[in-house]
Design an enzyme around this catalytic site. Structure first.
Site, short mmCIF file in Angstrom:
data_model
loop_
_atom_site.label_atom_id
_atom_site.label_comp_id
_atom_site.label_asym_id
_atom_site.label_seq_id
_atom_site.Cartn_x
_atom_site.Cartn_y
_atom_site.Cartn_z
N SER A 23 0.83 -1.22 0.00
CA SER A 23 0.00 0.00 0.00
C SER A 23 0.86 1.26 0.00
CB SER A 23 -0.93 0.02 1.22
OG SER A 23 -0.19 -0.18 2.42
N ASN A 110 -2.12 -2.83 13.10
CA ASN A 110 -3.58 -2.66 13.05
C ASN A 110 -4.05 -1.44 13.85
OD1 ASN A 110 -3.40 -4.96 11.58
ND2 ASN A 110 -4.31 -6.31 13.13
N THR A 155 -40.28 26.34 -9.20
CA THR A 155 -40.51 24.95 -8.78
C THR A 155 -40.74 24.19 -10.09
OG1 THR A 155 -42.91 25.17 -8.58
CG2 THR A 155 -41.62 25.65 -6.60
N HIS A 156 -40.32 22.96 -10.15
CA HIS A 156 -40.38 22.18 -11.41
C HIS A 156 -39.64 22.89 -12.54
CE1 HIS A 156 -43.72 19.84 -9.55
NE2 HIS A 156 -44.01 21.02 -9.03
N SER A 277 -13.60 27.12 -26.35
CA SER A 277 -13.74 25.93 -27.19
C SER A 277 -12.62 25.93 -28.21
CB SER A 277 -15.09 25.98 -27.90
OG SER A 277 -15.04 25.23 -29.09
N LYS A 283 -17.29 30.70 -27.83
CA LYS A 283 -17.71 30.00 -26.62
C LYS A 283 -16.97 30.41 -25.36
CE LYS A 283 -19.50 26.16 -26.53
NZ LYS A 283 -20.72 25.51 -26.14
N ASN A 285 -17.22 28.54 -21.74
CA ASN A 285 -17.88 27.43 -21.07
C ASN A 285 -17.67 27.45 -19.55
OD1 ASN A 285 -18.70 26.40 -23.57
ND2 ASN A 285 -16.76 25.30 -23.82
N GLU A 290 -19.21 22.74 -14.21
CA GLU A 290 -19.53 21.42 -14.79
C GLU A 290 -18.69 20.31 -14.15
OE1 GLU A 290 -20.02 21.59 -19.33
OE2 GLU A 290 -19.01 23.46 -18.79
N TYR A 317 -9.30 -6.94 12.32
CA TYR A 317 -8.67 -6.42 11.09
C TYR A 317 -8.68 -7.49 9.99
CZ TYR A 317 -5.40 -4.48 7.75
OH TYR A 317 -4.83 -4.01 6.58
N GLN A 322 -7.42 -2.29 3.96
CA GLN A 322 -6.43 -1.43 3.31
C GLN A 322 -7.08 -0.63 2.18
OE1 GLN A 322 -2.26 -2.82 2.88
NE2 GLN A 322 -2.70 -2.84 0.70
N LYS A 325 -8.24 3.47 1.94
CA LYS A 325 -7.41 4.66 1.82
C LYS A 325 -7.54 5.44 0.53
CE LYS A 325 -4.28 2.83 5.07
NZ LYS A 325 -5.14 1.59 5.09
N1 ARG Z 1 -1.18 -1.41 5.13
C1 ARG Z 1 -2.12 -1.92 6.06
C2 ARG Z 1 -3.45 -1.20 5.90
O1 ARG Z 1 -3.42 -0.17 5.33
C3 ARG Z 1 -1.65 -1.71 7.46
C4 ARG Z 1 -2.19 -2.69 8.44
C5 ARG Z 1 -1.64 -4.03 8.09
N2 ARG Z 1 -1.94 -5.00 9.08
C6 ARG Z 1 -1.77 -6.30 8.84
N3 ARG Z 1 -2.05 -7.10 9.79
N4 ARG Z 1 -1.38 -6.74 7.68
O2 ARG Z 1 -4.49 -1.66 6.30
#
Ligand code: ARG
Length: 471
Positions: A23, A110, A155-156, A277, A283, A285, A290, A317, A322, A325
């Protein structure tokens, strides 16, 4: 140095597995938070006598050096070390030697990663409250400049009743106020420390979780160690709050796009917030509006994505987590961009008051007021509604507006009409007649602006409290 968890293994990790499970390419974003959490953890280890004070001091010094290297771009992260936690630990051990290996005492990745996420979102929530406040400031400024600008209300998407343009803008101020309050409320659940939960069950070392919480500025610690490491509710909540903010921005964008069309021409967006454009030279825009509208999709997607990851996950966990993120980082970036652009786009927007006035003069949005006129003469509202419906139909057939009708024409529909009808139909009168709390009468809108300013004062105080705490 080999893998930090390499002891139990006899074979090297498959190259593709390494890349697939790592990660680091995205969680390097958490470097500052990871070190902040480690500094507090190691201070506690020293204070509780779990490791010698001098080792704790060496580790602190080493962590600061690693942080400096990260900040200056001098540390290269490696996929082999999987994630930000192990990359930093490895760099620490390389910097200060085997004593660095004491940092992870009484801790698991964890509870470490959960802590990083809490620290990360805590900052973002404060930042977003600040950005929403800036947007409210821009809206309030435009509202004050448009306290006498009358525009059709819809409205509408059909003309309904005339309103002050300021009143329309103040609706968004209210929406963003709810967004601010939702973020502030979510802070309670973000500002809780998971560290000390260990992998899932706690730790055998005599740690002091409350001391760590205090050092990191958390208001408390998680009650239950399993919950501490498996809870991602606070991220879901943030993604949901972000989704609602984007919903509000997106509705506003839709209106800005409509209003800036030649058909409406109610506003003109500043050149700096539009693009041209490549083929049509005429144009201009409204791309920013948007794109904010369009990017709302990915923010919703990130919310649904995480909910789906969490659904049916057993405690505690799981590596699935993971996946919390990238969506979160993406939402943070998307929302930052949208809010940063929105305030100046609103500030620089030109309001075409004449064009709005023209639109109000050429519609039937004062029809309700004639019905109310007849009601004030004693007619039941339902009958008045029927009469005015016929009056409007007559106007349409004659190519006239209600204000164009002579008294004789009015009287064809009801003998209750008299000269008093004409002032009632003037747009100013129509607007100011709605003099109820929260209504569009100018006195009410002015009062609403005042109350919103007061709320902004509360937001400022909230922000100052957290900024002065140095979080
Ligand atoms: N990179 C892991 C995550 O983002 C960290 C925690 C990993 N824990 C494990 N027991 N493998 O979740």
């Amino acid at each position: 140095m080999s893998k930090l968890w390499g002891g139990r293994f006899t074979k090297k990790t498959d190259q593709l597995v390494e890349e697939y499970t790592a990660s680091i390419l995205f969680d390097k974003e958490l470097a500052e938070e990871d070190i902040q959490g480690s500094l507090a953890h190691v201070t506690m280890l020293g204070k509780c006598g779990i490791i010698p004070q001098e080792d704790a001091a060496k580790i602190q010094e080493g962590l600061r050096q690693v942080l400096d290297r990260i900040r200056s771009g001098g540390l290269t992260f490696s996929v082999e070390d999987e994630d930000i936690h192990m990359n930093i630990e490895k760099a620490l051990i390389e910097t200060i030697g085997p004593v660095g290996g004491k940092l992870h005492t009484g801790r698991s990745r964890n509870d470490q990663v959960a802590t990083d996420m809490h620290l990360y979102l805590r900052r973002r929530v404060i930042e977003f409250v600040g950005l929403l406040d800036k947007l409210q400031e821009a809206l309030l400024e435009q509202a004050r400049a448009n306290l006498d600008t009358i525009v059709p209300g819809y409205t509408h998407l059909q003309r309904a009743q005339p309103i002050l343009f300021a009143h329309h803008l103040m609706a968004y101020v209210s929406m963003f106020q709810r967004d601010i309050e939702r973020l502030q409320d979510s802070y309670k659940r973000i500002n809780v420390l998971p560290l000390g939960a260990g992998a899932l069950a706690g730790t055998t070392f005599p740690i002091d979780r409350h001391f760590v919480a205090e050092q990191l500025g958390f208001d408390g610690v998680y009650e239950n160690s399993l919950d501490a490491v498996s809870d991602r509710d606070f991220i879901v909540e943030f993604l949901a709050n972000a989704s609602l903010i984007m919903t509000h921005l997106s509705r506003f964008c839709e209106e800005l796009v409509l209003w800036s069309s030649t058909e409406f021409a109610f506003i003109e967006l500043d050149d700096a917030f539009c693009t041209g454009s490549s083929i049509m030279p005429q144009k201009k825009n409204p791309d920013v509006a948007e794109l904010v509208r369009g990017k709302t999709g990915r923010v919703y997607g990130n919310l649904v994505g995480l909910l789906t990851v969490l659904k049916a996950l057993p405690l505690a966990y799981n590596k699935d987590m993971q996946e919390d993120k990238e969506g979160m980082f993406d939402t943070v970036k998307t929302l930052q961009g949208a809010l940063q652009l929105f305030a100046p786009m609103v500030t620089t927007m030109k309001v075409n008051k004449n064009r709005m006035r023209q639109a109000v003069n050429q519609d039937f949005s004062n029809a309700t007021d004639i019905a109310d006129f007849l009601v004030n003469k004693g007619l039941p509202f339902r009958e008045a509604h029927e009469i005015i419906g016929k009056t409007v139909l007559y106007c349409i057939q004659q190519g006239k507006y209600l204000l164009d009708l002579s008294l004789d024409e009015f009287r064809q529909f009801s003998p209750l009409f008299d000269e008093g009808i004409y002032p009632v139909l003037q747009p100013e009168q129509v607007v100011n007649a709605r003099n109820v709390y929260g209504g569009t009468a100018s006195a009410q809108v002015e009062a609403a602006v005042g109350r919103a300013e007061q709320k902004r004062g509360e937001t400022t105080a909230w922000l100052e409290r957290y900024e002065s705490a140095g979080l």
